[in-house]
Design an enzyme around this catalytic site. Structure first.
Site, PDB file in Angstrom:
ATOM      1  N   ASP A  92     -42.216  66.515 -77.807  1.00 28.54           N
ATOM      2  CA  ASP A  92     -41.802  67.276 -76.618  1.00 28.54           C
ATOM      3  C   ASP A  92     -40.550  68.095 -76.911  1.00 28.54           C
ATOM      4  O   ASP A  92     -40.394  68.587 -78.031  1.00 28.54           O
ATOM      5  CB  ASP A  92     -41.558  66.280 -75.471  1.00 28.54           C
ATOM      6  CG  ASP A  92     -41.885  66.848 -74.109  1.00 28.54           C
ATOM      7  OD1 ASP A  92     -41.110  67.713 -73.642  1.00 28.54           O
ATOM      8  OD2 ASP A  92     -42.878  66.452 -73.515  1.00 28.54           O
TER       9      ASP A  92
ATOM     10  N   HIS B 262     -37.279  68.308 -70.199  1.00 25.62           N
ATOM     11  CA  HIS B 262     -38.668  67.861 -70.034  1.00 25.62           C
ATOM     12  C   HIS B 262     -38.941  66.589 -70.824  1.00 25.62           C
ATOM     13  O   HIS B 262     -39.500  65.615 -70.300  1.00 25.62           O
ATOM     14  CB  HIS B 262     -39.582  69.002 -70.487  1.00 25.62           C
ATOM     15  CG  HIS B 262     -41.045  68.782 -70.245  1.00 25.62           C
ATOM     16  ND1 HIS B 262     -41.868  68.221 -71.196  1.00 25.62           N
ATOM     17  CD2 HIS B 262     -41.835  69.061 -69.177  1.00 25.62           C
ATOM     18  CE1 HIS B 262     -43.103  68.164 -70.729  1.00 25.62           C
ATOM     19  NE2 HIS B 262     -43.108  68.665 -69.499  1.00 25.62           N
TER      20      HIS B 262
ATOM     21  N   ASN C 204     -51.860  72.733 -66.074  1.00 22.06           N
ATOM     22  CA  ASN C 204     -51.429  73.009 -64.702  1.00 22.06           C
ATOM     23  C   ASN C 204     -52.003  74.312 -64.183  1.00 22.06           C
ATOM     24  O   ASN C 204     -51.350  75.030 -63.413  1.00 22.06           O
ATOM     25  CB  ASN C 204     -49.893  73.064 -64.638  1.00 22.06           C
ATOM     26  CG  ASN C 204     -49.260  71.747 -64.983  1.00 22.06           C
ATOM     27  OD1 ASN C 204     -49.880  70.687 -64.870  1.00 22.06           O
ATOM     28  ND2 ASN C 204     -48.014  71.794 -65.434  1.00 22.06           N
TER      29      ASN C 204
ATOM     30  N   SER D  36     -47.743  67.063 -66.932  1.00 26.10           N
ATOM     31  CA  SER D  36     -46.728  66.519 -67.838  1.00 26.10           C
ATOM     32  C   SER D  36     -46.199  65.187 -67.362  1.00 26.10           C
ATOM     33  O   SER D  36     -45.803  64.347 -68.181  1.00 26.10           O
ATOM     34  CB  SER D  36     -45.537  67.468 -67.943  1.00 26.10           C
ATOM     35  OG  SER D  36     -45.766  68.483 -68.872  1.00 26.10           O
TER      36      SER D  36
END
Lengths: 408, 86
Positions: free
Chosen positions: A112, A143, A239, A318
């Site tokens: 990530d 994130h 998404n 996520s």
């Protein structure tokens, strides 16, 4: 005002007269006087600072207690519990914790934006890191830290409220995305391979690219290879929902667990990417909560809606995906002989049917404790196909396939 | 007819700008270490060697990467695209 609060009155009217009832009584006068008076009633607990007493007595005696001039008010002595994030409770995770399994001995790789290793919930938990972005390992985006907290945060900065799914698991982290949240496919592939080479049991990929795919792209193939090498790989569906055919890479990879997002009311989030894949396979595989998830906030970042110095709330597949990674860790801890396909089958076969399109929910919303117990949810009968002339978009499919353990 | 090693759309894009610096992921049927010198001799930079999947990530001029499509040890050439957080 009645001396017995309404909820207690209602309770004692519904139980048998001999039923023991625990109450808290406020007496007139001093705490010392309350001690004396409580002794007459069958004392349980008295207090020095306030004229209260906690008593246990039969339901029929509560009324006569309240009639005493020395009694001001009577409340039920209710059980209390720690507040946990709704997603954790919804999934049944605390029941797994009650067995003693909290992810100990399981290594989960977060591929990530990096992780803030100074966060109180994650301190000492990240044992290995590598930067593939060229920026240095620091999480300048937030994130990766948020994802890591969902997986394995111990909630120490929130008195346990914002614990992750596997709060005693070990984390390793590959920073493959830069501070703007973007990165190259080749760096992500390198991060996945690094995770496998460094012993990750579970790999979390809360990232991807847009556009429909068929699983033959390099990143999807690398994820399949990681599964073949023995790692459970959890990937975000994307998404780009609710438009159909929006599961991108590596969500379209065949062997990883592709995760869609639901809210706490068990509705598939509108943003959660829908299947099928470009080669008409069902994806996502399963859904986990991914709306308004509170987790660790990286120092100096402002991703999501900040709660306080240590936590922020964010939504996305996520956020759903690390719930799956944490769940996989709990299931692996219960039986270390399980293969990645076994974990995938356990989760999918125990999911709760949300009574919606299979290309939105996959097998349904995960039920982690049910998976832990090895329970399977019965498949609902498929509805008759509707040929209203609108093609696939008009047909609600419910496709359930019980996947035998050990078979791909 | 053998399957093309590079998608037609990508080939056209790179032929249109042959001197552009690009990034690619090349899947191979050779050992990754064996192709490093070959790639470097062509002026290409090897960014990653993969072992779980037989492939290399490279960067260089579009025209130089396009020339790899004629090599028997190359199975596919794909653009190294962007990914992002979800």
């Amino acid at each position: 005002m009645p001396k017995i609060v309404q909820s207690l009155q209602q309770h004692i009217s519904q139980v048998s007269p001999e039923q023991p009832v625990r109450v808290i009584v406020r007496y007139r006068g001093t705490p010392e006087a309350a001690v004396t008076r409580a002794a007459v009633a069958g004392r349980v607990t008295t207090y020095r600072m306030v004229p209260f007493a906690a008593l246990e007595l039969s339901a029929q005696r509560v009324q006569s207690l309240a009639e005493l001039d020395t009694v001001e008010q009577v409340w039920p002595d209710l059980p209390v519990h720690i507040w946990l994030q709704q997603s954790i409770v919804l999934l049944g995770v605390p029941q797994v914790w009650a067995t003693g399994d909290r992810g100990q001995g399981i290594v989960i790789a977060v591929v990530d934006t990096g992780i803030d290793v100074t966060h109180p919930d994650l301190q000492g938990r990240v044992t290995l890191t590598k930067d593939f972005s060229g920026e240095g390992f620091q999480d300048n985006h937030g994130h990766g830290t948020h994802v890591a907290g969902i997986i394995a945060g111990n909630g120490s900065a929130s008195n346990g409220e914002y614990s992750g799914v596997a709060p005693e698991a070990t984390l390793i982290a590959a920073k493959v995305l830069k501070g703007d949240g973007s990165g190259l496919t080749s760096d992500v592939m390198a991060g996945v391979e690094w995770a496998v080479q460094n012993g990750a049991h579970v790999i979390n990929l809360s990232l991807g690219s847009d556009g429909s795919c068929d699983g033959t792209d390099p990143l999807s193939q690398m994820c399949d290879a990681a599964v073949d090498a023995g790692a459970v790989v959890c990937v975000a569906a994307g998404n780009a929902g609710p438009t159909p055919r929006t599961v991108g890479s590596p969500g379209c990879a065949a062997k990883p667990i592709t995760v869609g997002a639901t809210d706490v009311n068990d509705h598939v989030a509108s943003f959660s990417s829908r299947g099928p894949t470009a080669d008409n396979r069902i994806k996502p595989d399963i859904c986990f909560p991914g709306v308004a998830i509170v987790s660790c906030r990286a120092h100096g970042t402002s991703m999501g809606q900040t709660i306080n110095e240590f936590y922020t709330s964010a939504s996305g597949t996520s956020m759903a995906t690390p719930h799956c990674s944490g769940a996989a860790a709990l299931l692996l801890q219960a039986d270390r002989s399980r293969k990645p396909q076994d974990i995938k089958n356990l989760l999918m076969n125990s999911a709760k049917d949300l009574n919606t399109d299979v290309y939105a929910q996959g097998r349904g919303r995960a039920q982690v404790y049910e998976a832990y117990l090895g329970h399977e949810t019965p498949p609902p009968p498929p509805p008759p196909p509707s040929d209203g002339g609108g093609g696939c978009s008009q047909v609600i499919r419910r496709f359930w396939q019980v996947l035998p353990i050990g078979r791909t | 007819m053998a399957k093309s090693r590079i998608a037609a759309r990508l080939a056209r894009k790179w032929r249109a700008s042959p001197q552009t610096q690009v990034h690619a992921i090349v899947r191979i049927v050779a050992e990754p270490e064996d192709v490093v010198s070959v790639l470097e001799q062509r002026g290409l930079k090897v960014v990653h060697l993969y072992r779980l999947l037989p492939a290399v990530a490279i960067s260089g001029l579009a025209q130089d990467i396009l020339s790899l499509a004629d090599e028997d040890w190359v199975t596919s050439i794909e653009e190294d695209t962007q990914v992002h957080t979800m």
